[in-house]
Design an enzyme around this catalytic site. Structure first.
Site, PDB file in Angstrom:
ATOM      1  N   ARG A 278       0.820  -1.221   0.000  1.00 19.73           N
ATOM      2  CA  ARG A 278       0.000   0.000   0.000  1.00 19.73           C
ATOM      3  C   ARG A 278       0.850   1.266   0.000  1.00 19.73           C
ATOM      4  NH1 ARG A 278      -3.730  -1.263   4.665  1.00 19.73           N
ATOM      5  NH2 ARG A 278      -4.699  -3.213   4.032  1.00 19.73           N
TER       6      ARG A 278
ATOM      7  N   ARG B 231      -3.558   6.317   0.744  1.00 13.02           N
ATOM      8  CA  ARG B 231      -4.175   7.530   1.303  1.00 13.02           C
ATOM      9  C   ARG B 231      -3.290   8.288   2.294  1.00 13.02           C
ATOM     10  NH1 ARG B 231      -9.622   5.100   3.618  1.00 13.02           N
ATOM     11  NH2 ARG B 231      -8.180   3.362   3.917  1.00 13.02           N
TER      12      ARG B 231
ATOM     13  N   ARG C 235      -7.417  11.055  -6.129  1.00 10.12           N
ATOM     14  CA  ARG C 235      -8.555  10.159  -5.985  1.00 10.12           C
ATOM     15  C   ARG C 235      -9.847  10.889  -5.623  1.00 10.12           C
ATOM     16  NH1 ARG C 235     -11.070   7.078  -5.680  1.00 10.12           N
ATOM     17  NH2 ARG C 235     -11.249   6.022  -3.691  1.00 10.12           N
TER      18      ARG C 235
ATOM     19  N   ASP D  75      -6.757  -3.338  -7.337  1.00 18.18           N
ATOM     20  CA  ASP D  75      -7.415  -3.932  -6.178  1.00 18.18           C
ATOM     21  C   ASP D  75      -7.610  -5.416  -6.420  1.00 18.18           C
ATOM     22  OD1 ASP D  75     -10.071  -4.612  -4.466  1.00 18.18           O
ATOM     23  OD2 ASP D  75      -8.997  -2.919  -3.598  1.00 18.18           O
TER      24      ASP D  75
ATOM     25  N   TYR E 129     -14.379 -12.949   0.423  1.00 18.24           N
ATOM     26  CA  TYR E 129     -15.064 -11.683   0.115  1.00 18.24           C
ATOM     27  C   TYR E 129     -16.368 -11.922  -0.644  1.00 18.24           C
ATOM     28  CZ  TYR E 129     -11.491  -8.203   1.434  1.00 18.24           C
ATOM     29  OH  TYR E 129     -10.638  -7.380   2.118  1.00 18.24           O
TER      30      TYR E 129
END
Length: 367
Positions: free
Chosen positions: A37, A41, A50, A86, A164
């Site tokens: 990552r 962010r 973004r 992703d 998921y």
């Protein structure tokens, strides 16, 4: 800059191959370092890029993926880039709808509830048609990197994606997904096999597009015990390594190093070391010496600083990195965190981590 490009071939010459050399077990002057990552962010420029875009719309824009992948490399002397994407693009390619819900994370509008729901999934996936936008992002980014560092491609592993698809999002227990393993073992294997086949084609396609290494994320390994992992995760992890390698050979594509990162799978280290991957990624719950003893000397290890260590003062980060390098040794080793960077981390502390790896590993190698 990420302007759209010429032909996918004729990539710029690689200037810093330290990461690839370490992955292959060759000697390196310093220990290479990258962060899971690292495009994320915690960077203000990432949040700005973004801001106006839907998350999965960003994933489908090669130009934005390229820009986000390059951002951390403008700040830090990292030894590898990892394509911004992703793991849930694979369930999307199978026909499932996933939306990013603010404050909640990725959410499936219609998760798999009954075994019959497997019939709704695409049984044959043309990865170029469904995931070509990732391939375009990789090609574009590989050119835009101008040979600065290698580019890593990735995928989620079958069990993690299955969990998921059944849970419909994140879960603390994975009880719905695990209940399938106990109640519907055959249907579970059917789904895992379908996922493994798509993932194999997807990873081969990433190499064809320009990825120079591949990482498989078994992020939910910690929800399985040794028996379930042995039955429902490991066979597919092994199959993917083998199938990807044989397809790369068949298609005369480069045999790139592959990394398996199974989070919290400390009970399976020996097996992961024999699963056909050049590199085993480790989370922070594993002692380096124990990992080395179980995985063996012929596999490169990657990891495993606790991400929360980056909240420490910079001097303390330096001490922790030095200790980590002394424990792993500077060779056959790629420094990383034991999981991804968190959104509230200070970019300067990430820089301190990267610089400490380079400085301390060079010092250890000299002496």
């Amino acid at each position: 800059t990420c302007s759209l490009l010429r032909s996918p071939k004729g990539f710029p010459k690689l200037k810093n191959d330290t990461f690839l050399r370490a992955a292959r077990g060759e000697e390196t002057e310093h220990t290479p370092v990258w962060c899971m990552r690292q495009a994320g962010r915690y960077l203000p420029e990432f949040r700005e890029t973004r801001a106006s875009q839907d998350f999965f719309a960003t994933c489908r824009s090669p130009k934005l993926c390229c820009e986000l992948t390059l951002q951390p490399l403008r700040r830090f002397p990292l030894d590898a880039a990892i394509i911004f994407s992703d793991i849930l693009v694979v369930p999307q390619a199978l026909g499932m709808e996933v939306v990013m819900v603010p404050g909640k994370g990725p959410t499936f509008t219609e998760p798999l509830k009954e075994v019959e729901d497997l019939l709704k999934l695409r049984q044959k996936v043309d990865v170029t048609a469904e995931l070509g936008y990732v391939f375009q992002a990789i090609t574009l980014t590989r050119h835009s990197l101008e040979g600065k560092v290698p580019l890593i491609g990735f995928s989620g592993a079958p069990w993690t994606l299955m969990s998921y698809m059944i849970e419909g999002g994140g879960s603390t227990t994975m009880a719905k997904a695990k209940s399938w393993l106990y109640r519907h073992p055959e249907a579970s294997h059917q789904l895992l096999r379908l996922l493994a086949d798509v993932i194999t084609d997807y990873l081969v396609g990433q190499v064809a597009a320009g990825a120079q290494a591949l990482q498989l994320f078994e992020s939910h390994a910690g929800h399985l015990g040794p028996e379930l992992f042995q039955d429902f995760a490991l066979p597919y992890i092994r199959d993917i390594a083998q199938a990807v390698k044989s397809k790369l050979k068949e298609e005369a594509l480069p045999l790139v190093p592959m990394i398996i990162f199974a989070k919290d799978a400390h009970y399976a280290l020996h097996d992961l070391g024999h699963a056909g991957y050049e590199v085993v990624g480790l989370d922070w719950t594993i002692r380096p010496q124990e990992a080395r003893a179980q995985i063996g000397k012929h596999i490169t290890l990657q990891g495993n600083l606790d991400p929360c260590a980056l909240y420490a003062p910079k001097e303390k980060i330096g001490e922790l990195v030095k200790k980590m390098l002394e424990s792993f040794g500077t060779q056959r080793y790629i420094a990383n965190l034991g999981h991804g960077l968190y959104p509230d981390m200070n970019p300067e502390h990430v820089g301190a981590f990267v610089e400490a790896v380079h400085a301390h590993s060079r010092h250890i190698n000299k002496h």
